[in-house]
Enzyme design. Structure first.
Site, mmCIF file in Angstrom:
data_model
loop_
_atom_site.group_PDB
_atom_site.id
_atom_site.type_symbol
_atom_site.label_atom_id
_atom_site.label_comp_id
_atom_site.label_asym_id
_atom_site.label_seq_id
_atom_site.Cartn_x
_atom_site.Cartn_y
_atom_site.Cartn_z
ATOM 1 C CE LYS A 122 47.049 25.901 33.691
ATOM 2 N NZ LYS A 122 45.744 25.943 34.089
ATOM 3 N NE ARG A 135 43.056 17.623 37.603
ATOM 4 C CZ ARG A 135 43.743 18.482 37.111
ATOM 5 N NH1 ARG A 135 44.194 18.703 36.136
ATOM 6 N NH2 ARG A 135 44.213 19.609 38.029
HETATM 7 P P1 AP5 Z 1 41.641 22.131 30.852
HETATM 8 O O1 AP5 Z 1 42.302 22.408 29.499
HETATM 9 O O2 AP5 Z 1 41.854 20.880 31.630
HETATM 10 O O3 AP5 Z 1 42.168 23.308 31.949
HETATM 11 P P2 AP5 Z 1 43.566 23.608 32.577
HETATM 12 O O4 AP5 Z 1 43.759 24.991 32.068
HETATM 13 O O5 AP5 Z 1 44.619 22.626 32.044
HETATM 14 O O6 AP5 Z 1 42.894 23.327 34.121
HETATM 15 P P3 AP5 Z 1 43.924 22.398 35.058
HETATM 16 O O7 AP5 Z 1 42.577 22.210 36.092
HETATM 17 O O8 AP5 Z 1 44.518 21.383 34.551
HETATM 18 O O9 AP5 Z 1 44.761 23.645 35.725
HETATM 19 P P4 AP5 Z 1 45.534 23.671 37.086
HETATM 20 O O10 AP5 Z 1 46.502 24.650 36.781
HETATM 21 O O11 AP5 Z 1 44.512 23.982 38.061
HETATM 22 O O12 AP5 Z 1 45.933 22.215 37.255
HETATM 23 P P5 AP5 Z 1 47.144 21.345 37.157
HETATM 24 O O13 AP5 Z 1 47.298 20.112 36.554
HETATM 25 O O14 AP5 Z 1 48.443 22.227 36.202
HETATM 26 O O15 AP5 Z 1 39.928 22.486 30.659
HETATM 27 C C1 AP5 Z 1 39.278 22.501 31.620
HETATM 28 C C2 AP5 Z 1 37.790 21.964 31.145
HETATM 29 O O16 AP5 Z 1 37.266 22.972 30.315
HETATM 30 C C3 AP5 Z 1 37.775 20.850 30.471
HETATM 31 O O17 AP5 Z 1 36.925 20.197 30.790
HETATM 32 C C4 AP5 Z 1 37.803 21.135 28.908
HETATM 33 O O18 AP5 Z 1 37.272 20.200 28.241
HETATM 34 C C5 AP5 Z 1 36.897 22.493 29.033
HETATM 35 N N1 AP5 Z 1 37.454 23.637 28.213
HETATM 36 C C6 AP5 Z 1 38.738 24.097 27.620
HETATM 37 N N2 AP5 Z 1 38.724 24.891 26.931
HETATM 38 C C7 AP5 Z 1 37.344 25.077 26.561
HETATM 39 C C8 AP5 Z 1 36.634 26.467 26.027
HETATM 40 N N3 AP5 Z 1 37.401 27.046 25.225
HETATM 41 N N4 AP5 Z 1 35.359 26.159 25.989
HETATM 42 C C9 AP5 Z 1 34.636 25.347 26.669
HETATM 43 N N5 AP5 Z 1 35.195 24.533 27.422
HETATM 44 C C10 AP5 Z 1 36.354 24.373 27.445
HETATM 45 O O19 AP5 Z 1 47.960 21.421 38.376
HETATM 46 C C11 AP5 Z 1 47.250 20.684 39.559
HETATM 47 C C12 AP5 Z 1 47.954 20.543 40.822
HETATM 48 O O20 AP5 Z 1 49.328 20.129 40.633
HETATM 49 C C13 AP5 Z 1 48.201 22.083 41.373
HETATM 50 O O21 AP5 Z 1 47.065 22.493 42.312
HETATM 51 C C14 AP5 Z 1 49.519 21.880 42.126
HETATM 52 O O22 AP5 Z 1 49.031 21.365 43.357
HETATM 53 C C15 AP5 Z 1 50.271 20.865 41.499
HETATM 54 N N6 AP5 Z 1 51.160 21.521 40.486
HETATM 55 C C16 AP5 Z 1 51.244 21.465 39.152
HETATM 56 N N7 AP5 Z 1 52.267 22.333 38.790
HETATM 57 C C17 AP5 Z 1 52.718 23.031 39.780
HETATM 58 C C18 AP5 Z 1 53.897 23.796 39.771
HETATM 59 N N8 AP5 Z 1 54.407 24.333 38.807
HETATM 60 N N9 AP5 Z 1 54.299 24.065 41.027
HETATM 61 C C19 AP5 Z 1 53.637 23.551 42.172
HETATM 62 N N10 AP5 Z 1 52.509 22.594 42.241
HETATM 63 C C20 AP5 Z 1 52.380 22.433 40.792
HETATM 64 MG MG MG Z 2 45.611 21.084 32.896
#
Ligand code: AP5
Ligand code: MG
Ligand code: ZN
Length: 218
Positions: A13, A160
């Site tokens: 994402k 992270r």
């Molecule tokens: P990356 O693009 O970083 O993936 P992502 O989908 O953004 O993964 P996140 O871990 O950020 O998602 P998340 O939803 O768990 O975390 P968030 O920060 O939103 O890609 C991942 C890896 O793969 C990278 O190394 C990249 O280079 C690689 N990659 C990407 N595409 C690729 C491809 N096509 N091929 C090969 N490699 C690839 O949330 C974190 C925490 O915040 C949550 O757990 C929660 O506690 C809190 N939080 C956030 N939003 C909310 C909400 N709305 N409500 C409640 N709590 C929330």
């Molecule tokens: Mg993310």
């Protein structure tokens, strides 16, 4: 253009959001990035969110919804926005719908990045993230030009805290139980578009722009 990006942890994402935001000139709003910034700045919001994030649980809806609506009220969101990681519960989706309805607006598309779980551990353990702008890198699939430094802003990139296997397991469970129901929610509204997230980063982006082009020119 008003877009939501959905998908499990590690789906890509954040990676795609950076490119989409540039292509369509809309702000990239990641609730996860906002929380992490507040944690590193020791703000009141950061203190409230910290333990939930470190355990892999959702930050409670009342905190997250207030934060997001406040962000949407800023001027740069007038012509559109890209939400990454919000909504993540039915309550959050309903709050967003209500906000948009009151302004006679609607979402153009919800892009769901699908990635089987066997890809996720490999992506997450190799991920490195910018401490300042949140940009995601991967030690093999998407390394930065200069080792340890962000291509976009030059700040340090680190692992992270919630990218350990134990926390990741909890995050995946939370995705299944609380966020997956949104797939049917948006399907029934006719705006859910699926994108195969197992392709290369560039191929996923090309697919997304094709889908968005047709969603927007409808
Ligand atoms: P990356 O693009 O970083 O993936 P992502 O989908 O953004 O993964 P996140 O871990 O950020 O998602 P998340 O939803 O768990 O975390 P968030 O920060 O939103 O890609 C991942 C890896 O793969 C990278 O190394 C990249 O280079 C690689 N990659 C990407 N595409 C690729 C491809 N096509 N091929 C090969 N490699 C690839 O949330 C974190 C925490 O915040 C949550 O757990 C929660 O506690 C809190 N939080 C956030 N939003 C909310 C909400 N709305 N409500 C409640 N709590 C929330
Ligand atoms: Mg993310
Ligand atoms: Zn950066």
């Amino acid at each position: 253009m008003k877009i939501v990006l959905m998908g499990p942890p590690g789906a890509g994402k954040g990676t795609q959001a950076k490119s989409i935001s540039l292509r369509y000139s809309i702000p990239h709003i990641s609730t996860g990035d906002i929380f992490r910034k507040n944690i590193s700045n020791n703000t009141e919001l950061g203190l409230k969110a910290k333990s939930f994030i470190e355990n892999g649980d959702l930050v409670p809806d009342e905190i997250t919804i207030a934060l997001l609506l406040d962000r949407l009220n800023q001027e740069d969101c007038l012509d559109g926005f890209l939400l990454d990681g919000f909504p993540r519960s039915i309550g959050q989706a309903e709050a967003l719908d209500k906000y948009l309805l009151e302004r006679k607006q609607h979402l153009d598309a919800v892009l769901l990045i699908t990635v089987p779980s066997e890809f996720i551990i490999d992506r997450m353990t190799g991920r490195r993230s910018c401490i300042s702008c949140g940009a995601s890198y991967h030690i093999r699939y998407n390394p930065p030009f200069t080792s340890g430094k962000c291509d976009i802003c030059g700040c340090d990139i680190i692992q992270r805290k919630d990218d350990t296997e134990e926390v990741l397991r909890e995050r995946l469970e939370v995705y299944q139980s609380q966020t997956r129901p949104l797939i049917d929610y948006y399907k029934s509204m006719g705006i859910l578009k699926e994108v195969d997230g197992t392709q290369s980063i560039n191929a996923v982006f090309e697919n997304m722009t094709r889908i968005l082009g047709s969603a927007y020119n409808k």
